[in-house]
Design a protein around this motif. Structure first.
Motif, PDB file in Angstrom:
ATOM      1  N   UNK A  29     -12.805  46.676  12.615  1.00 64.56           N
ATOM      2  CA  UNK A  29     -14.072  45.947  12.473  1.00 64.56           C
ATOM      3  C   UNK A  29     -14.940  46.484  11.341  1.00 64.56           C
ATOM      4  N   UNK A  30     -14.479  47.554  10.687  1.00 64.34           N
ATOM      5  CA  UNK A  30     -15.220  48.124   9.564  1.00 64.34           C
ATOM      6  C   UNK A  30     -16.220  49.181   9.941  1.00 64.34           C
ATOM      7  N   UNK A  31     -16.451  49.411  11.241  1.00 60.66           N
ATOM      8  CA  UNK A  31     -17.478  50.361  11.680  1.00 60.66           C
ATOM      9  C   UNK A  31     -17.199  51.770  11.175  1.00 60.66           C
ATOM     10  N   UNK A  32     -15.971  52.235  11.366  1.00 54.71           N
ATOM     11  CA  UNK A  32     -15.618  53.599  10.969  1.00 54.71           C
ATOM     12  C   UNK A  32     -14.831  53.641   9.667  1.00 54.71           C
ATOM     13  N   UNK A  33     -14.728  52.494   9.002  1.00 61.16           N
ATOM     14  CA  UNK A  33     -13.954  52.436   7.758  1.00 61.16           C
ATOM     15  C   UNK A  33     -14.821  51.850   6.642  1.00 61.16           C
ATOM     16  N   UNK A  34     -14.582  50.614   6.273  1.00 58.50           N
ATOM     17  CA  UNK A  34     -15.322  50.004   5.171  1.00 58.50           C
ATOM     18  C   UNK A  34     -15.204  48.491   5.242  1.00 58.50           C
ATOM     19  N   UNK A  35     -15.996  47.830   4.423  1.00 63.74           N
ATOM     20  CA  UNK A  35     -15.934  46.366   4.359  1.00 63.74           C
ATOM     21  C   UNK A  35     -14.564  45.907   3.875  1.00 63.74           C
ATOM     22  N   UNK A  36     -13.998  46.584   2.897  1.00 62.17           N
ATOM     23  CA  UNK A  36     -12.692  46.181   2.376  1.00 62.17           C
ATOM     24  C   UNK A  36     -11.597  46.388   3.412  1.00 62.17           C
ATOM     25  N   UNK A  37     -11.705  47.424   4.220  1.00 62.96           N
ATOM     26  CA  UNK A  37     -10.728  47.660   5.285  1.00 62.96           C
ATOM     27  C   UNK A  37     -10.796  46.521   6.299  1.00 62.96           C
ATOM     28  N   UNK A  38     -12.002  46.159   6.709  1.00 60.01           N
ATOM     29  CA  UNK A  38     -12.182  45.063   7.661  1.00 60.01           C
ATOM     30  C   UNK A  38     -11.685  43.752   7.070  1.00 60.01           C
ATOM     31  N   UNK A  39     -11.925  43.544   5.791  1.00 60.29           N
ATOM     32  CA  UNK A  39     -11.484  42.329   5.125  1.00 60.29           C
ATOM     33  C   UNK A  39      -9.960  42.224   5.114  1.00 60.29           C
TER      34      UNK A  39
END
Length: 280
Positions: A181-191
């Motif tokens: 969901x990007x919470x613990x990673x990044x916007x690009x990871x969630x994307x």
């Protein structure tokens, strides 16, 4: 590029302004809400997949807002029309009704698909990359304390089995884990996760009558308008590549969901929220 057809955007916004009353949308069999985490709209619109590819395929709600900070009260608001005094991310216990009550009264089905969820009505705060604060159904006493209802909160692996069996529920609430969901990673990871998860479903006949809603819970910036990315795809959208500049929030989508299935309302903020226009 998002606003190349400004006249159309204005027309859509005008339609939205008068869309408070809407009949049931029989063309839509299921509604799937997919919630991502904590990003400003500007960040997501700069992403090549969510900000470009999906915008061309869907109906962008360009003026959509979270209702508060931090995360959990937004999730609670999405399914109950109120924060119900749940103001922080600590475990909440709410003695109120939710969309579940309206769905069941109309004979409609629902499931909450949670990535990394341990199952068996697990009431703990966390387990691996699962967080209860992103599973709003667990906060409601009449769901958490009811074994039959609680059995509708399942691990996300169940979704593919339900789709293969032709048993997708009418309302699907999908929560990725803390990485996806990007919470613990990044916007690009969630994307990247969303692309892998969503693209096959957009062409899968099992999901042909599903309205997808991809939305963030809140913005990354706390001291601001809480402007978040929100887009509709699939069955029932007004058109592909359209941009709607009308003002919406989490209550608006709840009201829209209620209208799709002719559920009535919970008598809270959903009662007066402006519904998002659909093509049914």
């Amino acid at each position: 590029m998002l606003f190349a057809n400004s006249a159309l955007a204005v027309a859509v916004a005008t339609a939205a302004a008068v869309s408070h009353v809407a009949a049931a949308c029989q063309a839509i069999n299921s509604v799937m809400t997919i919630v991502l985490e904590n990003q400003d709209t500007s960040t997501i619109l700069a992403d090549s997949y969510m900000g470009s590819t999906l915008v061309k395929k869907g109906y962008l709600l360009n003026n959509f807002y979270g209702v508060t900070h931090p995360s959990q009260p937004n999730y609670i608001a999405m399914i109950s029309g109120s924060r119900n005094l749940c103001l922080l991310d600590f475990d909440c216990k709410i003695g109120a009704n939710s969309i579940v009550d309206l769905l069941e009264q109309k004979g409609k089905t629902w499931k909450s698909y949670q990535e990394s969820y341990p199952g068996n009505c697990f009431t703990g705060t966390s387990s691996g990359t699962y967080r209860r604060k992103h599973n709003p159904f667990m906060s409601f006493d009449n769901i958490r304390g009811n074994p039959t209802r609680c059995a509708n909160i399942v691990n996300s692996d169940q979704l593919s089995r339900d789709a293969a069996a032709g048993k997708l529920p009418n309302y699907i609430f999908y929560t990725p884990d803390m990485n996806n969901d990007g919470h613990d990673t990044s916007a690009s990871y969630a994307s990247n996760w969303l692309k892998t998860f969503l693209e096959p479903k957009l062409v899968d006949p099992a999901y042909a009558n599903v309205l997808f809603h991809v939305v963030f819970d809140e913005s990354e910036t706390y001291f601001g308008p809480n402007h978040i990315y929100s887009i509709l795809l699939g069955k029932g959208i007004k058109g592909v590549g359209l941009v709607d500049n009308a003002h919406y929030d989490h209550y608006s989508f709840l009201a829209t969901l209620e209208g799709i299935f002719d559920l009535g309302n919970l008598g809270k903020h959903d009662k007066d929220a402006v519904r998002i226009p659909l093509s049914c």
